[in-house]
Design a protein around this motif. Structure first.
Motif, short mmCIF file in Angstrom:
data_model
loop_
_atom_site.label_atom_id
_atom_site.label_comp_id
_atom_site.label_asym_id
_atom_site.label_seq_id
_atom_site.Cartn_x
_atom_site.Cartn_y
_atom_site.Cartn_z
N ALA A 1 1.21 -1.28 0.24
CA ALA A 1 -0.07 -0.16 0.30
C ALA A 1 1.46 1.13 0.16
CB ALA A 1 -0.74 -0.07 1.70
N GLY A 2 2.13 1.76 -1.18
CA GLY A 2 2.70 2.27 -1.43
C GLY A 2 4.25 2.52 0.16
N MET A 3 3.80 1.83 0.68
CA MET A 3 4.78 1.64 1.47
C MET A 3 4.49 3.06 2.09
SD MET A 3 7.54 -0.39 1.10
CE MET A 3 8.36 -0.10 3.05
N VAL A 4 3.80 2.58 2.95
CA VAL A 4 2.43 3.56 4.08
C VAL A 4 2.94 3.47 5.29
CG1 VAL A 4 0.29 2.77 3.81
CG2 VAL A 4 1.00 5.26 5.03
N ARG B 1 -9.49 7.96 8.28
CA ARG B 1 -10.43 7.02 8.05
C ARG B 1 -9.43 5.45 8.29
NH1 ARG B 1 -12.46 8.72 2.68
NH2 ARG B 1 -13.51 7.25 2.79
N GLY B 2 -8.34 5.64 8.43
CA GLY B 2 -8.06 4.05 8.36
C GLY B 2 -6.70 3.72 6.96
N LEU B 3 -6.54 2.24 6.90
CA LEU B 3 -5.97 1.71 5.98
C LEU B 3 -6.57 1.42 4.79
CD1 LEU B 3 -2.91 0.81 5.11
CD2 LEU B 3 -3.40 -1.14 6.03
N ARG B 4 -7.63 1.24 5.00
CA ARG B 4 -8.42 0.59 3.65
C ARG B 4 -9.11 1.55 3.25
NH1 ARG B 4 -7.95 -3.27 1.16
NH2 ARG B 4 -7.77 -4.29 2.65
N ALA B 5 -9.59 2.61 3.80
CA ALA B 5 -9.92 3.85 2.92
C ALA B 5 -8.74 4.04 2.56
CB ALA B 5 -10.30 4.65 3.90
N TYR B 6 -6.85 4.61 3.04
CA TYR B 6 -6.28 4.54 2.33
C TYR B 6 -6.01 3.88 0.65
CZ TYR B 6 -1.75 5.91 1.59
OH TYR B 6 -0.52 6.64 0.76
N VAL B 7 -6.69 1.90 0.76
CA VAL B 7 -5.99 1.33 -0.33
C VAL B 7 -7.35 2.19 -1.03
CG1 VAL B 7 -6.36 -0.46 -1.33
CG2 VAL B 7 -5.14 -0.40 0.53
N ASP B 8 -8.51 1.85 -0.82
CA ASP B 8 -9.32 2.55 -1.65
C ASP B 8 -9.82 3.52 -2.08
OD1 ASP B 8 -10.19 -0.75 -1.39
OD2 ASP B 8 -11.85 -0.05 0.60
N ASP B 9 -9.48 4.72 -1.21
CA ASP B 9 -10.06 5.45 -1.56
C ASP B 9 -8.73 6.75 -1.41
OD1 ASP B 9 -13.47 4.95 -1.83
OD2 ASP B 9 -13.19 5.77 0.26
N ARG B 10 -7.59 6.69 -1.43
CA ARG B 10 -6.14 7.49 -1.30
C ARG B 10 -7.35 8.27 -0.31
NH1 ARG B 10 -3.60 6.85 -6.11
NH2 ARG B 10 -3.47 4.75 -7.43
N ALA C 1 0.35 2.23 -3.63
CA ALA C 1 0.29 1.32 -5.03
C ALA C 1 0.63 0.84 -4.54
CB ALA C 1 1.20 2.57 -6.07
N THR C 2 1.04 -0.56 -5.85
CA THR C 2 2.03 -1.64 -5.26
C THR C 2 2.57 -1.58 -5.83
OG1 THR C 2 0.08 -2.87 -7.45
CG2 THR C 2 -0.55 -3.41 -4.68
N GLY C 3 2.93 -3.04 -5.97
CA GLY C 3 5.29 -2.95 -7.02
C GLY C 3 6.11 -2.22 -6.92
N TRP C 4 6.28 -1.92 -4.92
CA TRP C 4 7.31 -2.31 -4.27
C TRP C 4 7.73 -3.25 -3.85
CZ3 TRP C 4 9.69 2.21 -2.90
CH2 TRP C 4 9.48 3.52 -3.03
N GLU C 5 9.19 -3.53 -4.14
CA GLU C 5 9.86 -4.79 -3.93
C GLU C 5 10.81 -4.37 -2.75
OE1 GLU C 5 14.02 -7.39 -5.86
OE2 GLU C 5 12.17 -5.08 -7.33
N VAL C 6 10.72 -5.13 -1.62
CA VAL C 6 11.51 -5.10 -0.71
C VAL C 6 12.81 -5.88 -0.50
CG1 VAL C 6 11.47 -5.70 1.96
CG2 VAL C 6 9.12 -5.10 1.45
#
Length: 299
Positions: free
Chosen positions: A31-34, A50-59, A111-116
């Protein structure tokens, strides 16, 4: 000093230190390395909003979000910068729009796509490092046509959490630098009006009780590295701009018990306004920007 857990159904990685009663920082690579949590003595110091889920769903921002490639808003969806035409089309590239239809908070929110690449213990803390290949995402390049690589590092060393972001430009042209972070801080167990704040900018912002004051203001960052401070009762939080952040935004709304001391690499709308305030990263070069959050007992 490292671990993992699940937050709102998403895998998260933790960093921990035994300093000042115990600190745990939590980040979500998917989730964008938040930074979704920062706990001191078991208390949550980040505004969950509004929480992590709202960050993912609604930014909808929360915690410590990376706002990339721009912080806050841009004044138009179509403009030219660094010799290239930029078109931000929400039908092509997901982006949050404000009430006036202006793109806000960049393109990498959740965003997805971060590689740890690293998640390991240190002597008194831990380290998390990840990379993001911007050029590998066609939808992102459609809205910000500058191929580059982004690196993120969070290091917890004793009482201090340091977040460093590095942009690496390839050899095909300059990359505009206009990103920032919104660390939403709070003091649990202390009434908002009793929060003590220090805002060391070149403007008249008196240190003392927050009271009924609100902020949504832009400043030049303190040249001497003096920290922004939030304190109350037996806890003190210092946020310092270490390098690469010459501008600051302070946000403290009336309707939410949070305050954000926001490190910014350029002023709001710098991508559209351009000018000397917008850094342009030369081909083959890197741009490093870092800030820290230090926790301490006492006011």
């Amino acid at each position: 000093m490292i671990g993992s857990r699940v937050v709102d159904g998403l895998p998260a990685l933790t960093l921990a230190s035994a300093a000042v009663g115990g600190i745990e920082a939590t980040f979500v690579p998917g989730a964008g390395m938040v930074g979704c949590s920062l706990r001191h003595r078991g208390d949550e110091l980040l505004g969950q909003r509004r929480g992590l889920r709202a960050y993912v769903d609604d930014r909808a921002t929360m915690g410590i979000p990376l706002l990339y490639p721009w912080a806050n808003r841009v004044g138009r969806k179509h403009f030219e910068v660094a010799g290239r035409e930029v078109t931000i089309d929400p039908e092509v590239t997901p982006v949050r729009l404000d009430a006036d239809g202006l793109p806000m908070h960049g393109l990498l929110s959740a965003a997805t796509g971060w590689e740890v690449e690293r998640h390991e213990a240190l002597a008194d803390g831990a380290l998390l490092a990840a990379r993001f290949d911007f050029a590998a995402h066609e939808a992102l390049l459609a809205a910000f046509p500058f191929a580059h690589e982004l690196r993120f590092e969070a290091a917890l060393d004793g009482p201090r959490l340091t977040i460093t972001t590095t942009v690496r430009a390839p050899g095909d042209g300059p990359v505009p630098i206009a990103f920032g972070y919104h660390p939403y801080l709070r003091l649990p167990g202390v009434a908002r009006e009793d929060w003590h704040i220090e805002v060391p900018v070149d403007a008249e912002v008196f240190a003392g009780r927050l009271g009924a004051r609100t902020f949504d203001d832009a400043f030049v960052a303190p040249a001497d590295g003096a920290p922004f401070v939030l304190a109350g009762n037996d806890r003190r939080i210092e946020l310092a701009f270490l390098t690469g952040y010459p501008y600051a935004q302070v946000f403290a709304p009336s309707e939410d018990d949070v305050i954000a001391f926001e490190p910014m690499t350029a002023p709001t709308n710098a991508l559209v306004d351009g000018g000397a305030a917008l850094p342009l990263l030369a081909p083959g070069e890197s741009y490093d920007a870092g800030f820290s959050i230090t926790l301490a007992d006492g006011a």
